[in-house]
Each structure stands twice: as C-alpha cells, then as structure tokens.
Design an enzyme around this catalytic site. Sequence first.
Site, PDB file in Angstrom:
ATOM      1  N   GLY A 256      -3.020  -1.480  -7.278  1.00  0.00           N
ATOM      2  CA  GLY A 256      -1.961  -2.483  -7.406  1.00  0.00           C
ATOM      3  C   GLY A 256      -2.314  -3.578  -8.402  1.00  0.00           C
ATOM      4  N   GLU A 257      -1.289  -4.103  -9.073  1.00  0.00           N
ATOM      5  CA  GLU A 257      -1.508  -5.178 -10.053  1.00  0.00           C
ATOM      6  C   GLU A 257      -1.700  -6.542  -9.387  1.00  0.00           C
ATOM      7  OE1 GLU A 257       1.809  -4.506 -12.758  1.00  0.00           O
ATOM      8  OE2 GLU A 257       0.444  -3.562 -14.178  1.00  0.00           O
ATOM      9  N   LYS A 258      -1.532  -6.626  -8.066  1.00  0.00           N
ATOM     10  CA  LYS A 258      -1.819  -7.921  -7.433  1.00  0.00           C
ATOM     11  C   LYS A 258      -3.304  -8.265  -7.624  1.00  0.00           C
ATOM     12  CE  LYS A 258      -2.161  -8.988  -2.960  1.00  0.00           C
ATOM     13  NZ  LYS A 258      -3.407  -9.783  -2.912  1.00  0.00           N
ATOM     14  N   ASP A 259      -4.164  -7.253  -7.420  1.00  0.00           N
ATOM     15  CA  ASP A 259      -5.597  -7.434  -7.687  1.00  0.00           C
ATOM     16  C   ASP A 259      -5.826  -7.063  -9.149  1.00  0.00           C
ATOM     17  OD1 ASP A 259      -6.736  -8.036  -4.955  1.00  0.00           O
ATOM     18  OD2 ASP A 259      -5.587  -6.225  -4.547  1.00  0.00           O
TER      19      ASP A 259
ATOM     20  N   SER B  94       0.150  -8.806   1.114  1.00  0.00           N
ATOM     21  CA  SER B  94      -1.306  -8.811   1.240  1.00  0.00           C
ATOM     22  C   SER B  94      -1.662  -8.693   2.719  1.00  0.00           C
ATOM     23  CB  SER B  94      -1.847 -10.141   0.703  1.00  0.00           C
ATOM     24  OG  SER B  94      -3.172 -10.337   1.134  1.00  0.00           O
TER      25      SER B  94
ATOM     26  N   HIS C 139       0.842  -1.212   0.000  1.00  0.00           N
ATOM     27  CA  HIS C 139       0.000   0.000   0.000  1.00  0.00           C
ATOM     28  C   HIS C 139       0.872   1.256   0.000  1.00  0.00           C
ATOM     29  CE1 HIS C 139      -2.985  -2.740   2.153  1.00  0.00           C
ATOM     30  NE2 HIS C 139      -3.680  -2.310   1.124  1.00  0.00           N
TER      31      HIS C 139
HETATM   32  O1  PAF Z   1      -8.230  -3.616  -3.117  1.00  0.00           O
HETATM   33  C1  PAF Z   1      -8.882  -3.255  -2.114  1.00  0.00           C
HETATM   34  O2  PAF Z   1      -8.351  -3.056  -1.026  1.00  0.00           O
HETATM   35  C2  PAF Z   1     -10.384  -3.044  -2.257  1.00  0.00           C
HETATM   36  O3  PAF Z   1     -10.957  -3.996  -3.105  1.00  0.00           O
HETATM   37  C3  PAF Z   1     -10.774  -1.606  -2.687  1.00  0.00           C
HETATM   38  C4  PAF Z   1     -10.272  -1.272  -4.072  1.00  0.00           C
HETATM   39  C5  PAF Z   1     -10.220  -0.615  -1.671  1.00  0.00           C
HETATM   40  C6  PAF Z   1     -12.299  -1.478  -2.701  1.00  0.00           C
HETATM   41  O4  PAF Z   1     -12.848  -1.741  -1.444  1.00  0.00           O
END
Ligand code: PAF
Length: 289
Positions: free
Chosen positions: A147-150, A185, A37
């Site tokens: 982020g590209e992880k998600d 994560s 983050h």
């Molecule tokens: O990736 C996350 O932490 C969440 O899915 C997000 C984008 C903040 C939406 O709640």
Amino acid sequence: MEVLRTNDEMSKWREERYRKGQIVGFVPTMGYLHRGHLALMEEALRRADEVVVSIFVNPTQFSPGEDLDQYPRDLEQDLKLCRDLGVQAIFAPEVEEMYPSGFQTRVQVEHLSQNLCGLYRTGHFSGVALVVTKLFGAIRPHLAVLGEKDFQQLVVIKRLSKDLNLGVEIVAHPIVREPDGLAMSSRNKYLSEEERSSALSLSRALLAARNMVTEGERRVDVLVARAKEMIEAEPHTRIQYVQVVDEETMTDIDEVTPKAVMAMAVFVGQARLIDNMRLSPSLPCLSSP
Ligand code: PAF
C-alpha cells in the site's frame, strides 16, 4: 485456504504452484486486517493465479518503547476475512520460526531509510527490510502488492527487491480511505471518538496543501506551515514531522516538482498515524475514492 506455519510448509506449497506453472501473488501484513488490506489482496488476486497473505507482527521493526505488545491481533477474524475473499494460503509463522536462536543477519537499505520515519524510528526500516527479504525467500512470489500509505516502506522494498535480485515485482496500491478521508490503518483502533475526529486533520491538511499547489503555490515552507497549522488546531494532536520529499529519492525539496509528496507522522492521543499525498496537480491523487 491453507494455513502454513513453517518455512518448510511454505516452500512446499510454493513448489507445487511453480510445478503447475502458476503465478504466485503475495500480500505481506501484520494482521488485524481492514478494508485497506483487503484491497491489496483483491489486487493480488486479479494479477496472480494464487495468493499468499502473511500475518506476522514483526518484532524487529519496532523500536524499544513502541507498541509491539499492544499491537492489535485477531488471527481468527483475519483468517475468516481472507477465506471469504478467496485467498489460497496464509503464512503465519511464530517469532521463533522467523528468528530462531543464532539468527544474526541484518538488511539495510541505506539512503532511502534515513529521512521521514527513519529519523524517528531507529532501526524500523532495517527490520522491515529484513522480514520482507525473509518472506520473499520463503514464498518466492512473482509479485507482491503493497500500500502507498506506507509510502517510504514501499520505496525501500522496491529498492531492496531490485538490489538483491529477488525478482519480485512490487505493485503499489493507492491509499484506501474511510469516506471522511481518514487513511485506513490497524492503529486507528487506538483512537477514541474525539481523537478520531482530530485525526481527520491529517487528510484535510494534505488536501489543503494539494489545493494550494493547484492554485499556484510552489514554496514548500508555506505548504508545510499551513498543513501544520491545520493539524495543531485540533486537540490531542502532536506532530512528529510534516515534510515534502521527492517520491523516488526521499530527499527534502524546497519547491514543488511533479514528484513532490507531502508526508506526515502525527500522534493523535497514543496512536502514531502516518499519511501522505502527491502534491503535483499534474498527477493523480494517491488516494482511492
Ligand atoms: O506494512 C506492514 O504491515 C509491515 O511493515 C510489513 C510490510 C508486513 C512487514 O512486517
């Protein structure tokens, strides 16, 4: 650093920045912040004059039986990390502020939400799309860093920002990994020492698949079989999916192309972990060192 709790406070803060002609950057999070983050925030701080970070564990993106109640939270620590980094504002609304009684709107990004995690987490991307649309509406940032992880979430949010003319530039940031390869994560907190060691099989399997492609393998079924074998060889792992998709359309492919991404979701103990990597040797790895 200002901590804003309501949509009105957030709008006022943003209007002041607009009046001064400042570029507003945004990093949406569910809190329990880690180095991944912080990397997103640093990117936002580089690109914008002022940066807002949202901290909100969004109930609409959790399916029944998922970890909404257990999801780790530590607002005090999150605020300290953001303050130390130089973030200008935090938006941390309560659930009732985001979803007051009478709330009934839904946001659905159709095709992109259906494959991969969408196959197993019913309503997840609809919940993500809803909360991100609301956050973009309250904050009206010029840009948002994700982020590209998600990776599927990122593609869904890019599409929604474009389709709904939200005017937010979506900036993708590479996956941030621990030195041993584990993708960062908030859910890594659930792992025991032994499970954490098994969890390393995800990034190892992705790298092995990428290396096979570098050596000439193009058959997706062969790559997936090898990746699954490596993960299943570790204790405490239960694969939900290992798939190779086109990074723009999210559709499954049979042969590796320049846009091929291997994506996976694996339970390690109680923790559901996701990871992914571009497979084409002609493209940079998604992961930062
Ligand atoms: O990736 C996350 O932490 C969440 O899915 C997000 C984008 C903040 C939406 O709640």
